[in-house]
Design a protein around this motif. Sequence first.
Motif, PDB file in Angstrom:
ATOM      1  N   ILE A  56      10.107  13.999   1.436  1.00  0.00           N
ATOM      2  CA  ILE A  56       8.772  14.500   1.097  1.00  0.00           C
ATOM      3  C   ILE A  56       7.941  13.420   0.409  1.00  0.00           C
ATOM      4  N   SER A  57       8.597  12.520  -0.325  1.00  0.00           N
ATOM      5  CA  SER A  57       7.869  11.427  -0.973  1.00  0.00           C
ATOM      6  C   SER A  57       7.267  10.494   0.081  1.00  0.00           C
ATOM      7  N   SER A  58       8.031  10.212   1.129  1.00  0.00           N
ATOM      8  CA  SER A  58       7.520   9.389   2.229  1.00  0.00           C
ATOM      9  C   SER A  58       6.313  10.056   2.868  1.00  0.00           C
ATOM     10  N   HIS A  59       6.408  11.367   3.078  1.00  0.00           N
ATOM     11  CA  HIS A  59       5.301  12.090   3.699  1.00  0.00           C
ATOM     12  C   HIS A  59       4.063  12.084   2.808  1.00  0.00           C
ATOM     13  N   ILE A  60       4.257  12.339   1.515  1.00  0.00           N
ATOM     14  CA  ILE A  60       3.140  12.347   0.568  1.00  0.00           C
ATOM     15  C   ILE A  60       2.406  11.004   0.580  1.00  0.00           C
ATOM     16  N   LEU A  61       3.167   9.925   0.567  1.00  0.00           N
ATOM     17  CA  LEU A  61       2.565   8.587   0.507  1.00  0.00           C
ATOM     18  C   LEU A  61       1.854   8.215   1.799  1.00  0.00           C
ATOM     19  N   SER A  62       2.126   8.910   2.882  1.00  0.00           N
ATOM     20  CA  SER A  62       1.456   8.624   4.157  1.00  0.00           C
ATOM     21  C   SER A  62       0.145   9.391   4.323  1.00  0.00           C
ATOM     22  N   LEU A  63      -0.094  10.357   3.421  1.00  0.00           N
ATOM     23  CA  LEU A  63      -1.277  11.209   3.554  1.00  0.00           C
ATOM     24  C   LEU A  63      -2.545  10.466   3.131  1.00  0.00           C
ATOM     25  N   THR A  81       0.852  -1.194   0.000  1.00  0.00           N
ATOM     26  CA  THR A  81       0.000   0.000   0.000  1.00  0.00           C
ATOM     27  C   THR A  81       0.885   1.240   0.000  1.00  0.00           C
ATOM     28  N   PRO A  82       0.321   2.404  -0.349  1.00  0.00           N
ATOM     29  CA  PRO A  82       1.112   3.632  -0.264  1.00  0.00           C
ATOM     30  C   PRO A  82       1.688   3.860   1.127  1.00  0.00           C
ATOM     31  N   ALA A  83       0.929   3.572   2.163  1.00  0.00           N
ATOM     32  CA  ALA A  83       1.418   3.760   3.532  1.00  0.00           C
ATOM     33  C   ALA A  83       2.603   2.839   3.819  1.00  0.00           C
ATOM     34  N   GLN A  84       2.554   1.628   3.295  1.00  0.00           N
ATOM     35  CA  GLN A  84       3.664   0.693   3.496  1.00  0.00           C
ATOM     36  C   GLN A  84       4.915   1.142   2.741  1.00  0.00           C
ATOM     37  N   VAL A  85       4.717   1.670   1.536  1.00  0.00           N
ATOM     38  CA  VAL A  85       5.864   2.209   0.786  1.00  0.00           C
ATOM     39  C   VAL A  85       6.438   3.421   1.516  1.00  0.00           C
ATOM     40  N   ALA A  86       5.546   4.229   2.106  1.00  0.00           N
ATOM     41  CA  ALA A  86       5.992   5.390   2.879  1.00  0.00           C
ATOM     42  C   ALA A  86       6.920   4.959   4.002  1.00  0.00           C
ATOM     43  N   GLU A  87       6.605   3.843   4.634  1.00  0.00           N
ATOM     44  CA  GLU A  87       7.454   3.343   5.723  1.00  0.00           C
ATOM     45  C   GLU A  87       8.823   2.899   5.208  1.00  0.00           C
ATOM     46  N   VAL A  88       8.834   2.287   4.021  1.00  0.00           N
ATOM     47  CA  VAL A  88      10.117   1.888   3.421  1.00  0.00           C
ATOM     48  C   VAL A  88      10.967   3.124   3.157  1.00  0.00           C
ATOM     49  N   PHE A  89      10.364   4.125   2.533  1.00  0.00           N
ATOM     50  CA  PHE A  89      11.100   5.359   2.230  1.00  0.00           C
ATOM     51  C   PHE A  89      11.547   6.059   3.515  1.00  0.00           C
ATOM     52  N   LYS A  90      10.706   6.032   4.528  1.00  0.00           N
ATOM     53  CA  LYS A  90      11.050   6.669   5.802  1.00  0.00           C
ATOM     54  C   LYS A  90      12.275   5.992   6.417  1.00  0.00           C
ATOM     55  N   SER A  91      12.301   4.665   6.358  1.00  0.00           N
ATOM     56  CA  SER A  91      13.455   3.945   6.918  1.00  0.00           C
ATOM     57  C   SER A  91      14.732   4.277   6.157  1.00  0.00           C
ATOM     58  N   TRP A  92      14.629   4.438   4.819  1.00  0.00           N
ATOM     59  CA  TRP A  92      15.790   4.845   4.031  1.00  0.00           C
ATOM     60  C   TRP A  92      16.241   6.253   4.429  1.00  0.00           C
ATOM     61  N   SER A  93      15.268   7.143   4.656  1.00  0.00           N
ATOM     62  CA  SER A  93      15.575   8.537   4.970  1.00  0.00           C
ATOM     63  C   SER A  93      16.245   8.700   6.325  1.00  0.00           C
ATOM     64  N   GLU A  94      16.086   7.731   7.184  1.00  0.00           N
ATOM     65  CA  GLU A  94      16.655   7.830   8.528  1.00  0.00           C
ATOM     66  C   GLU A  94      18.118   7.403   8.576  1.00  0.00           C
ATOM     67  N   GLY A  95      18.665   7.049   7.408  1.00  0.00           N
ATOM     68  CA  GLY A  95      20.066   6.638   7.324  1.00  0.00           C
ATOM     69  C   GLY A  95      20.835   7.484   6.336  1.00  0.00           C
ATOM     70  N   PRO A  96      21.886   6.930   5.763  1.00  0.00           N
ATOM     71  CA  PRO A  96      22.744   7.676   4.828  1.00  0.00           C
ATOM     72  C   PRO A  96      22.029   8.143   3.556  1.00  0.00           C
ATOM     73  N   LEU A  97      20.865   7.556   3.258  1.00  0.00           N
ATOM     74  CA  LEU A  97      20.143   7.941   2.046  1.00  0.00           C
ATOM     75  C   LEU A  97      19.255   9.163   2.238  1.00  0.00           C
ATOM     76  N   ASN A  98      19.320   9.786   3.384  1.00  0.00           N
ATOM     77  CA  ASN A  98      18.445  10.918   3.659  1.00  0.00           C
ATOM     78  C   ASN A  98      18.589  12.003   2.591  1.00  0.00           C
ATOM     79  N   SER A  99      17.446  12.430   2.064  1.00  0.00           N
ATOM     80  CA  SER A  99      17.418  13.523   1.090  1.00  0.00           C
ATOM     81  C   SER A  99      16.071  14.215   1.188  1.00  0.00           C
ATOM     82  N   TYR A 100      16.025  15.428   0.702  1.00  0.00           N
ATOM     83  CA  TYR A 100      14.774  16.195   0.731  1.00  0.00           C
ATOM     84  C   TYR A 100      13.687  15.497  -0.080  1.00  0.00           C
ATOM     85  N   LEU A 101      14.006  15.062  -1.297  1.00  0.00           N
ATOM     86  CA  LEU A 101      12.995  14.470  -2.167  1.00  0.00           C
ATOM     87  C   LEU A 101      12.477  13.142  -1.628  1.00  0.00           C
ATOM     88  N   LEU A 102      13.350  12.334  -1.043  1.00  0.00           N
ATOM     89  CA  LEU A 102      12.909  11.065  -0.474  1.00  0.00           C
ATOM     90  C   LEU A 102      12.026  11.312   0.744  1.00  0.00           C
TER      91      LEU A 102
END
Length: 457
Positions: free
Chosen positions: A234-241, A211-232
């Motif tokens: 905001i994409s996580s946030h968008i998918l959680s809405l 689901t979009p919410a599940q993908v948001a969690e994947v992106f969020k986990s990536w963002s919490e590490g070395p892959l953190n970026s602005y675009l990633l």
Amino acid sequence: MQVALVGLGVMGKNLALNLIEQGMTLVAYDKNPDAGAELLSCAQSLGIAERLHIVSDLADMVKRLDTPRSVLLLVPAGELVDKVCQDLIEAGVEKGDIIVDCGNSNYKDGIARKLKYQNKFEFATMGISGGAEGARHGPAMMASGSEGGWERLIPWFEKVAATHNGESCFARVGQSASGHFVKMVHNGIEYALMQLIAEMYQLLRIGTGRTPAQVAEVFKSWSEGPLNSYLLAISSHILSLESDNSEAVVDLIDNKVGAKGTGLWTAQNALELGIAVPSLVAAVQARHLTNTIDTPAAKEMTYAQRATNSVDLDLDELKDAFYFASLLCYRQGLALIKGASRSHQWKVDLDKTLQTWRAGCIIRADYLDDIAKGVEFLDTLEGPANALRKIAGQAIQSGLAFPVLTSTQTYIATLSTPSNGHLVQAQRDYFGEHGIKTHSGESCHLTDLTEIDAKVR
């Protein structure tokens, strides 16, 4: 310090407030009086209106400025920039004054304007990234040129720009209009990264059934590490809405994607310069493909819907593939900047360029340090490189579209594995006698190497 600002749209208004807060006295003008009134109201609410002067015409603006004058333009690219420049000449700007085009102008227009106005005033260019929020609280600022007027502006822009680890994200990146070229390429990279993230979403959403919410969690986990970026992020946030009806907001949005033109300019200039940036070009074409129904060739581009296949992904491999593909998107953009710099003799400093991208802009990312290490570092990433190969193969098998992912894999494969260019060379010479080059460097024709059976023709 006094400075004038022409153009009080969203970006202009927010940059104006930023400038005033940093202690600059601003004389501001917009042909729409409501824009000036809105800026004044905002400044009053912040208690900084004493350093703001709204004027009703350019002549008044020029008279209010001490010489030598500094004028910033934030008006739509194209003919309007030239009109404002001409109006400023008539209003009394002089040869020692500097006018800085801060909009999204085509760098070729900047080159032409520097020559056109060289005996009237100093014309300089600066790309600004970060949107309204960046302009208000600290954008990335990519300036260019050696004009003397920069010396009085630099200390202020260094304060206005975003900062990263105590360093300003303002820099004069090179000569002439290179600032606008760098900003253009920034936007081309932005296109590619946005599309790449969307492809990761597509693969996880349709390919694995998340689901979009599940993908948001994947992106969020990536963002919490070395892959953190602005675009990633905001994409996580968008998918959680979710909507009031508990529907994923992303599912309510039409599939057509708009564009302002800088991505297209990136693709066009790369082709003109003969520098391959396939990931960036693929992102532009991906946007065009979402709008095929509106093209003159709509019927010829309409095909029956086809089923797709599910895929079994290793999330760690997907993460590595995304990381490596992201690095390659940036490297393509930097190669384009370097190639243009050599061609135009701009002397662009890539380290300064990367510094402007570290905060405030849309493509800011923690892994810019890895990009700064260069191609040699990418060559050591054996695991991520293999992950990109595997994920690109699985993505294709799903039947879904992955233009940037596959273009990026093709890019690195072309540059790091045996090429097929020798056969294409032979084909060109066979039908057009364009000539070939052998491994020894000799220039010749196929007929010099062997007798060709003319019956094939």
